[in-house]
Motif scaffolding. Structure first.
Motif, mmCIF file in Angstrom:
data_model
loop_
_atom_site.group_PDB
_atom_site.id
_atom_site.type_symbol
_atom_site.label_atom_id
_atom_site.label_comp_id
_atom_site.label_asym_id
_atom_site.label_seq_id
_atom_site.Cartn_x
_atom_site.Cartn_y
_atom_site.Cartn_z
ATOM 1 N N ILE A 1 76.096 65.868 92.680
ATOM 2 C CA ILE A 1 76.421 66.395 90.730
ATOM 3 C C ILE A 1 76.273 67.645 91.128
ATOM 4 O O ILE A 1 77.338 67.864 89.918
ATOM 5 N N ALA A 2 75.566 68.377 91.330
ATOM 6 C CA ALA A 2 75.099 70.215 90.146
ATOM 7 C C ALA A 2 76.191 70.302 91.433
ATOM 8 O O ALA A 2 77.068 71.339 90.641
ATOM 9 N N ILE B 1 77.877 67.054 83.302
ATOM 10 C CA ILE B 1 79.075 67.656 84.488
ATOM 11 C C ILE B 1 80.283 69.134 83.871
ATOM 12 O O ILE B 1 79.632 69.680 84.817
ATOM 13 N N ALA B 2 79.956 69.020 83.186
ATOM 14 C CA ALA B 2 81.365 69.809 82.330
ATOM 15 C C ALA B 2 80.421 70.994 82.160
ATOM 16 O O ALA B 2 80.600 72.178 81.668
ATOM 17 N N ALA C 1 80.928 59.612 88.676
ATOM 18 C CA ALA C 1 81.808 60.515 88.046
ATOM 19 C C ALA C 1 81.934 62.202 88.812
ATOM 20 O O ALA C 1 83.300 62.697 89.203
ATOM 21 N N ALA C 2 80.888 62.618 90.235
ATOM 22 C CA ALA C 2 81.169 63.509 90.716
ATOM 23 C C ALA C 2 82.523 63.253 91.633
ATOM 24 O O ALA C 2 82.491 63.663 91.985
ATOM 25 N N ALA C 3 81.956 61.714 92.153
ATOM 26 C CA ALA C 3 83.014 61.854 93.726
ATOM 27 C C ALA C 3 83.952 61.752 92.920
ATOM 28 O O ALA C 3 84.658 62.046 93.446
ATOM 29 N N GLY D 1 79.397 62.941 100.424
ATOM 30 C CA GLY D 1 80.637 63.635 99.782
ATOM 31 C C GLY D 1 80.245 64.893 99.415
ATOM 32 O O GLY D 1 80.919 66.106 99.653
ATOM 33 N N HIS D 2 78.549 65.146 100.217
ATOM 34 C CA HIS D 2 77.975 65.841 99.490
ATOM 35 C C HIS D 2 78.872 67.427 100.480
ATOM 36 O O HIS D 2 79.156 68.358 100.894
#
Length: 342
Positions: A259-260, A236-237, A177-179, A288-289
């Protein structure tokens, strides 16, 4: 929806803070980025003598319908099992929190299970897990707004008991989801945002990438609220809301890993002033980070090859914040040293 007002930093105070640091009993600039951190903490808190003694780690937990597509190497039931481990005080986050003197609270943002009450558990559940973003929006706009509001409220409450708020997460499938969130909000090519998560082999990573390509092709959403609705999990939201709520109370936000950081990215895209209050704890090993951090012009404090989540990296960075604050408050000036006024 109404988002929290975030105070602007008093940039006019920075030269005076730099001069104070240069006058300490050390060569000017000798402590490098620790001096930069000290200045940031003073500006965030609006105090020349910032206090960073009390820290509360908020671990936001939620499940993801995307796990039905095989985007994780673990089943979704592990989310609730890990929440139980946090509450029992036996997870890595608990061990690190004990080591650095931080409080831990677990927030049920959207775990797909009924959780028993516990003194360290905050029940903020919006629904039992996000929907499968590969085939439909993960959340409704109303659910996103509720999650943001609850996260902001939780952080504002934590600000009454803490000088700094650290954010971490637990949610099987949430690196997928974060990606997607980073892909749209950085923005960056999706292929550069998809990593191994909790430990995919090559075949698992290829499967995850294919699922996320399907999810991304389903919608062209690019506005922050729309991206959260299409792709995010409730943890996440709600973390994004917590960033906004903490910043609104002039509390530094110590952001954990990928993710954070995706949640912080969403918060910053919603209210750009939130960036001034985010301290990125570490550069995760998750692919990705680094792209995310560069999109925000952020330089993390640590680079230890971490990819656990839970707020573990944020806790490891906490002593740096405390040391930086004490540089302003505890270290004698060079003039006092020379004059013997100690």
């Amino acid at each position: 929806m109404t988002l929290p007002d975030i105070p602007a930093l008093d940039r006019a105070a920075e030269p005076g803070l730099r001069a104070r640091l240069d006058g300490k009993a050390k060569p000017p600039g000798a402590l490098g980025r620790v001096e930069d951190l000290a200045v940031r903490l003073a500006l965030m808190t609006g105090r020349e003598d910032p206090v960073i003694d009390r820290c509360r780690l908020l671990i936001f937990a939620g499940d993801h319908g995307l796990t039905a597509e095989g985007v994780s190497s673990y089943p979704s039931e592990v989310t609730a099992a890990m929440v139980a481990t946090f509450l029992a005080g036996r997870a890595t986050a608990n061990a690190f929190a004990a080591a650095v003197g931080a409080e831990v609270r677990v927030v049920d943002a959207g775990v797909d299970a009924d959780l028993a009450p516990h003194p360290a558990l905050i029940d903020a559940k919006v629904r039992r897990g996000a929907r499968n973003a590969a085939v439909e929006p993960a959340l409704t706009c109303g659910e996103v707004e509720t999650a943001l509001a609850r996260g902001a409220q939780i952080a504002a409450g934590a600000a009454e008991a803490a000088d700094v708020i650290a954010i971490g997460e637990m949610g099987i499938g949430n690196s997928a989801a974060a990606a997607l969130v980073v892909h749209r909000l950085a923005p960056a090519p999706l292929a550069d945002c998809v990593g191994a998560g909790a430990g995919h082999d090559a075949a698992g990573l290829a499967r995850k990438a294919a699922v996320l390509r399907r999810a991304a092709a389903r919608t062209a959403a690019a506005a922050p609220l729309d991206v959260l609705a299409e792709f995010a999990g409730l943890e996440i939201a709600m973390m994004a809301g917590a960033v906004l709520g903490a910043a609104g109370r002039r509390r530094p936000v110590l952001v954990d890993g990928f993710i954070a950081s995706a949640a912080a990215l969403a918060a910053i895209r919603l209210v750009p002033a939130a960036a001034d209050y985010c301290i990125f704890a570490h550069r995760s090993a998750e692919r990705g980070h680094d792209i995310l951090l560069r999109s925000l012009g952020a330089e993390p404090l640590l680079d230890l090859g971490l990819r656990l989540g839970e707020g573990s990296g944020a806790l490891l960075a906490l002593p740096l914040l405390r040391a930086a604050a004490r540089l302003l408050t505890d270290v004698a000036s060079l003039d006092d040293v020379i004059a013997g006024r100690l």
